[in-house]
Motif scaffolding. Structure first.
Motif, PDB file in Angstrom:
ATOM      1  N   ASP A  43     133.846  -6.805 -76.960  1.00 45.51           N
ATOM      2  CA  ASP A  43     132.775  -6.677 -75.979  1.00 45.51           C
ATOM      3  C   ASP A  43     133.376  -6.800 -74.580  1.00 45.51           C
ATOM      4  O   ASP A  43     134.535  -7.177 -74.427  1.00 45.51           O
ATOM      5  CB  ASP A  43     131.729  -7.771 -76.197  1.00 45.51           C
ATOM      6  N   ASP A  46     129.843  -5.384 -69.123  1.00 45.71           N
ATOM      7  CA  ASP A  46     128.849  -4.310 -69.018  1.00 45.71           C
ATOM      8  C   ASP A  46     128.727  -3.481 -70.289  1.00 45.71           C
ATOM      9  O   ASP A  46     128.177  -2.384 -70.274  1.00 45.71           O
ATOM     10  CB  ASP A  46     129.143  -3.422 -67.808  1.00 45.71           C
ATOM     11  N   ILE A  48     130.470  -2.226 -74.298  1.00 41.62           N
ATOM     12  CA  ILE A  48     131.594  -1.456 -74.833  1.00 41.62           C
ATOM     13  C   ILE A  48     131.183   0.000 -75.033  1.00 41.62           C
ATOM     14  O   ILE A  48     130.081   0.276 -75.506  1.00 41.62           O
ATOM     15  CB  ILE A  48     132.072  -2.074 -76.162  1.00 41.62           C
ATOM     16  N   THR A  49     132.076   0.905 -74.688  1.00 37.30           N
ATOM     17  CA  THR A  49     131.828   2.334 -74.890  1.00 37.30           C
ATOM     18  C   THR A  49     132.655   2.841 -76.071  1.00 37.30           C
ATOM     19  O   THR A  49     133.562   2.145 -76.550  1.00 37.30           O
ATOM     20  CB  THR A  49     132.228   3.147 -73.639  1.00 37.30           C
ATOM     21  N   ILE A  50     132.390   4.042 -76.488  1.00 39.06           N
ATOM     22  CA  ILE A  50     133.176   4.673 -77.551  1.00 39.06           C
ATOM     23  C   ILE A  50     134.627   4.830 -77.097  1.00 39.06           C
ATOM     24  O   ILE A  50     135.560   4.620 -77.877  1.00 39.06           O
ATOM     25  CB  ILE A  50     132.570   6.037 -77.952  1.00 39.06           C
ATOM     26  N   ASP A  51     134.819   5.171 -75.826  1.00 38.82           N
ATOM     27  CA  ASP A  51     136.181   5.304 -75.301  1.00 38.82           C
ATOM     28  C   ASP A  51     136.939   3.969 -75.355  1.00 38.82           C
ATOM     29  O   ASP A  51     138.128   3.943 -75.654  1.00 38.82           O
ATOM     30  CB  ASP A  51     136.157   5.826 -73.865  1.00 38.82           C
ATOM     31  N   ASP A  52     136.235   2.867 -75.069  1.00 31.42           N
ATOM     32  CA  ASP A  52     136.856   1.541 -75.171  1.00 31.42           C
ATOM     33  C   ASP A  52     137.299   1.273 -76.613  1.00 31.42           C
ATOM     34  O   ASP A  52     138.413   0.797 -76.855  1.00 31.42           O
ATOM     35  CB  ASP A  52     135.876   0.437 -74.751  1.00 31.42           C
ATOM     36  N   CYS A  53     136.428   1.580 -77.551  1.00 34.02           N
ATOM     37  CA  CYS A  53     136.749   1.372 -78.968  1.00 34.02           C
ATOM     38  C   CYS A  53     137.946   2.221 -79.388  1.00 34.02           C
ATOM     39  O   CYS A  53     138.830   1.744 -80.106  1.00 34.02           O
ATOM     40  CB  CYS A  53     135.543   1.696 -79.850  1.00 34.02           C
ATOM     41  N   SER A  80     131.582  -2.257 -81.143  1.00 34.44           N
ATOM     42  CA  SER A  80     130.792  -3.195 -80.362  1.00 34.44           C
ATOM     43  C   SER A  80     129.976  -4.023 -81.347  1.00 34.44           C
ATOM     44  O   SER A  80     129.547  -3.506 -82.380  1.00 34.44           O
ATOM     45  CB  SER A  80     129.848  -2.411 -79.445  1.00 34.44           C
TER      46      SER A  80
END
Length: 152
Positions: A43, A46, A48-53, A80
């Motif tokens: 997490d 602001d 978690i995005t798909i790009d972060d994952c 997330s």
């Protein structure tokens, strides 16, 4: 073996998560429908995005391939925890102070297994909730799961 793999994932993922200012939330290693899954939940402030994952998945997968701690096939996922994730960390509790929660008990509380309450305070052993207009103190060991109440 299960705990060891979860510990290994924690150890190899923390430097990567710290680099990108992501929070380690949880790790899960379990068999579902005949297939093993290794899941890392992350997490950030602001969300978690798909790009972060994807970023974390690629970096941690490389480390997993290097050390090869699992001797059978498995699926690795980074995700997330979701908006209704259970409260586990001190940060989760802080974020949810004075907010509506769904609280599920192991044994019934005032004849109910699930209540809606507001988190007023907490420490390592107990939570203080506002329930039906009164303040109650509950031992954390009595709570099966506590998560944000999502209203639509």
């Amino acid at each position: 073996m299960k705990k060891k793999i979860e510990d290994i994932l924690y150890e190899i993922s923390m430097p990567i998560l710290n680099k990108y200012n992501f929070e380690f939330v949880d790790v899960e290693y379990k068999k579902e429908g005949g297939q093993w899954y290794l899941r890392l939940f992350i997490d950030k402030e602001d969300g978690i995005t798909i790009d972060d994952c994807q970023l974390v998945s690629e970096a941690v997968s490389d480390k997993l391939d290097e050390i090869d701690p699992i001797d059978h096939s498995y699926i690795f996922e980074v995700s997330s925890p979701g908006i209704d994730r259970p409260l586990k960390t001190d940060r989760d509790y802080r974020k949810n102070l004075n907010k509506d929660l769904e609280v599920k008990f192991y044994d019934s509380f005032e004849g109910k297994k699930t209540i809606e309450a507001i988190l007023l305070n907490y420490d390592d052993n107990k939570v203080v909730l506002s329930y039906n207009g009164k303040e109650i103190e509950v031992d954390k060991k009595a709570i099966a799961i506590m998560r944000p109440l999502i209203k639509f």
